[in-house]
Design a protein around this motif. Structure first.
Motif, short mmCIF file in Angstrom:
data_model
loop_
_atom_site.label_atom_id
_atom_site.label_comp_id
_atom_site.label_asym_id
_atom_site.label_seq_id
_atom_site.Cartn_x
_atom_site.Cartn_y
_atom_site.Cartn_z
N ALA A 264 0.85 -1.20 0.00
CA ALA A 264 0.00 0.00 0.00
C ALA A 264 0.88 1.24 0.00
O ALA A 264 2.07 1.18 0.36
N ILE A 265 0.30 2.36 -0.42
CA ILE A 265 0.95 3.68 -0.35
C ILE A 265 0.14 4.54 0.61
O ILE A 265 -1.08 4.66 0.45
N PHE A 266 0.81 5.14 1.59
CA PHE A 266 0.12 5.96 2.58
C PHE A 266 1.05 7.05 3.09
O PHE A 266 2.20 6.78 3.44
N ASN A 267 0.54 8.29 3.07
CA ASN A 267 1.28 9.42 3.62
C ASN A 267 2.67 9.57 3.00
O ASN A 267 3.65 9.87 3.68
N GLY A 268 2.75 9.35 1.70
CA GLY A 268 4.02 9.54 1.00
C GLY A 268 5.03 8.45 1.22
O GLY A 268 6.21 8.61 0.88
N ARG A 269 4.62 7.32 1.78
CA ARG A 269 5.52 6.20 1.99
C ARG A 269 4.90 4.91 1.46
O ARG A 269 3.69 4.81 1.29
N LEU A 270 5.77 3.93 1.24
CA LEU A 270 5.35 2.63 0.75
C LEU A 270 5.33 1.65 1.92
O LEU A 270 6.26 1.61 2.73
N TYR A 271 4.25 0.84 2.01
CA TYR A 271 4.08 -0.10 3.11
C TYR A 271 3.94 -1.51 2.55
O TYR A 271 3.25 -1.73 1.54
N THR A 272 4.58 -2.46 3.20
CA THR A 272 4.45 -3.86 2.82
C THR A 272 4.09 -4.69 4.04
O THR A 272 4.54 -4.41 5.16
N GLY A 273 3.26 -5.69 3.84
CA GLY A 273 2.90 -6.63 4.89
C GLY A 273 3.35 -8.02 4.52
O GLY A 273 3.29 -8.39 3.33
#
Length: 465
Positions: free
Chosen positions: A19-28
């Motif tokens: 996901a992309i959130f608040n200008g950062r990339l997130y991975t689970g």
């Protein structure tokens, strides 16, 4: 699309969601951890313990500036960015969660795990409150998405539903969409069509009335990822395949071989693509692989639209015919290749080609004469050949054209212009004379009948005259 970057070994185990959130990339990942990456550099920023089970999905609520994460342990975490990412609430559903989807129109979070779709509203931007559920499937719901306020879902029960969340009424039901369960869904916003992937290793395109318009067969495994790319107007498919399979959305033709630079060269023989994600806000596609990678593609106007393959030997020359809207290539395989314009094809990727023989050695040059509407090729076989769509002299007695035109007619006499794709008449070969005094015309086929040219006076009479 071109590769913007690759995150290698994003997690110690499988990468399950992005996901992309608040200008950062997130991975689970399967390690129960959420990792935060710098969006521009793709460098690791922080690792956060998130759940007691694998992090199966990530979703963003842009209007409420919230990140949602869910796990197979049945919990949903609500995260906000406040000098860092922080959990503000945890909701227990008691079912293993496989999919999350945020509805901006309804401002509700859709949650799937079993045969129902659970709906939660966000209270005070922090707490999830039950807001109902949809029971249109009889088996596990594998995919859910929202388009123009309508909920689209696919299930192991092989059906696809389109539901109005305000009334809970089914707007469309495709009861037996596939021979096996539906594994993925995508929506083409340009043509208002639904694309579905299945455990039966097929992809189908459906009209908004539920009519199957196209079916893609021949995939090697279950469709594990499916996305529509509105920038290139293509459908991207992941099926544990060495690279994403790319189909033109309008014609549903496989154009994978025409799109270059999609797969990193590093460990290419070991890579299998598993999930795909399209992010409209950045107009980027992301994919996860069995090598625990996250690959990011972006649109670049400087990249080639398509890549055409001419064989094992490189082309040596190209030219373009503005009258026929075609281009031509020559090279070391002794062939002249005629390429159809994209305006005559159903998409901008596939150019049909017709190879034409005539030379016996590599062809080094090619040129088009727009006045005579002929193509000229030169080869190591010491010949120059002239190719034409129509006879250069319309009537045998017409001497308005040059002598070369008369020879062109002789090479095509009796054949007439072809109406096929490469409707060139047989070429005229010209070979330098042994005396160096000019060129000697040699028809491509000596068996063709030759035209009668007006008798020429003997050399003595020419001198007297």
């Amino acid at each position: 699309m071109e590769i913007r970057g690759v995150i290698r070994d994003a997690h110690s185990v499988a990468v399950l969601c992005v996901a992309i959130f608040n200008g950062r990339l997130y991975t689970g990942g399967d390690d129960s951890i959420i990792r935060v990456w710098d969006y521009d550099t793709l460098k690791l920023y922080k690792s956060l313990p998130a759940h007691n089970g694998p992090v199966t999905c990530l979703e963003t609520g842009k209007e409420c500036k919230t990140l949602f994460s869910a796990s197979s342990d049945g919990t949903i975490n609500v995260w906000i960015w406040n000098s860092g990412l922080k959990i503000v609430s945890v909701t227990k559903t008691l079912i293993p969660i496989s999919c999350l989807c945020w509805s901006s129109a309804r401002r509700v979070l859709l949650v799937t795990g079993k045969e129902s779709i659970l709906m939660f509203s966000l209270q005070d931007g922090k707490k999830l409150v039950p807001a109902g559920k949809l029971d249109h499937h009889s088996d596990i719901v594998t995919s859910v998405m929202v388009h123009e306020g309508k909920i689209l879902s696919g299930s192991h029960d092989r059906s696809i539903h389109v539901v109005d969340p305000a009334t809970g009424r089914s707007l469309l039901k495709i009861p037996r969409a596939h021979k096996a369960g539906v594994s993925a869904l995508a929506y083409d916003t340009d043509t208002d069509t639904i694309t579905s992937g299945s455990y039966d290793q097929r992809v189908k395109v459906w009209s908004k009335d539920g009519v199957c318009m196209h079916e893609l067969k021949g995939l090697s495994d279950t469709v594990t990822g499916l996305e529509y790319n509105p920038v290139t107007k293509t459908i991207w498919v992941a099926a544990n395949s060495p690279q994403p399979l790319i189909f033109d959305a309008a014609s549903v033709i496989n154009v994978t071989e025409y799109v270059s630079g999609v797969v990193p060269a590093h460990r290419a023989e070991m890579r299998l693509f598993q999930k795909l994600y399209w992010f409209q806000e950045t107009q980027e596609m992301m994919g996860t692989t069995n090598l625990r990678e996250v690959i990011v593609w972006r649109w670049s106007p400087t990249r080639p639209v398509t890549t055409l393959h001419v064989g094992d030997l490189p082309p040596e020359a190209l030219c373009y015919s503005p009258s026929m809207l075609q281009f031509f290539s020559v090279g070391g395989d002794n062939l002249l290749r005629v390429w159809d314009p994209p305006s005559q094809k159903p998409n901008e990727f596939v150019y049909n080609q017709k190879p034409l023989g005539g030379h016996t050695a590599p062809i080094h040059c090619v040129a088009f004469d727009p006045e005579l509407d002929v193509l000229i090729t030169g080869s190591s076989d010491t010949t120059v050949k002239i190719w034409s769509y129509v006879p250069l002299i319309k009537e045998p007695g017409d001497r308005a054209d040059s002598a070369v035109a008369a020879v062109s007619l002789s090479s095509a006499s009796g054949a007439g212009p072809s109406r096929e794709h490469s409707s060139f008449l047989p070429p005229i070969a010209t070979r330098p004379s042994s005396t160096g005094a000019g060129v000697t015309a040699q028809p491509a086929d000596a068996s063709e009948p030759q035209p009668s040219l007006p008798p020429q006076p003997p050399p003595q009479q020419q001198q007297q005259q």
